[in-house]
Design a protein around this motif. Structure first.
Motif: not given
Length: 218
Positions: A181-187, A191-198
């Motif tokens: 549950c929540g935002r996810f990026g790429i291993v 900084g990939s996760r931080e491209m997502v804001t909720v």
């Protein structure tokens, strides 16, 4: 918190149920798109898993052009226009039609008699009270290039319910998996996760979210 994904071409936000369900429904708002190339594509969809087995994706995708249906594995009907625009709402209804068959529908959120998509999807292991539903909004680039400045904004699900044969409830902290549950990026992509804001995510219920994703890696 959702885990980052390995070897993927996109980032996003997800809420995944525990096992043991028969049906999922939800309203969804199509995000506003600021996309200037063919490689960047937004997805609003469910992944539906058989408990301990196979899975499929069902929903819509949109790049520079129209919103269309999306299925994975691909079946007849993939890529069909739904005639909805950015910021408009659709309604998902996915249920076990019978053993081995899912019924996957997208309706006009303002008029349920306007059926935008209605598909019977065959998948091994499908059975009542045996399914897992994972709602997702993602933004992908075919080449894992995330510095275009392109953006999708204010998309997401709301009033998300899951059902057994004996009852139903909103998606909440009891019937979902905390690590999905929540935002996810790429291993491996800092900084990939931080491209997502909720915004406005109700993390006690997990039934509503407002997601913006910007490809702004340096």
């Amino acid at each position: 918190m959702a885990a980052d994904r390995k070897d993927r071409d996109g980032v996003g936000y997800e809420v995944q149920s525990k096992a043991g369900y028969t049906q999922a429904t939800s309203y969804a708002t199509l995000p506003k798109r600021n996309i200037n190339n063919l490689a960047d594509i937004a997805y609003v969809f469910y992944t539906v898993y058989v408990n301990g087995g196979t899975c499929m994706d069902f929903g819509v995708r949109g790049g520079m052009y129209s919103w269309v249906t999306t299925y994975l594995p691909v079946v007849s009907g993939d890529g069909t226009k739904i005639n909805k625009n950015d910021g408009e709402k659709i309604y998902f209804n996915i249920n076990v039609e019978k053993n081995g068959v899912l019924r996957c529908r997208i309706l006009d959120a303002n008029n349920f008699s306007n059926v935008l998509c209605d598909t019977l999807y065959q998948m091994t292991g499908v059975a009542k009270n045996n399914m897992i539903f994972n709602k997702q909004i993602t933004f992908c680039n075919n080449y894992q290039t995330f510095n275009s400045g392109c953006k999708i904004s204010n998309g997401g699900f709301d009033n998300s319910y899951i059902y057994t044969t004996t009852g139903y409830s909103k998606m909440n902290s009891t019937n979902t998996l905390s690590n999905r549950c929540g935002r996810f990026g790429i291993v491996g992509i800092d900084g990939s996760r931080e491209m997502v804001t909720v915004n406005n995510a109700n993390t006690s219920e997990w039934d509503k979210e407002d997601v913006t994703i910007t490809f702004n890696l340096k």
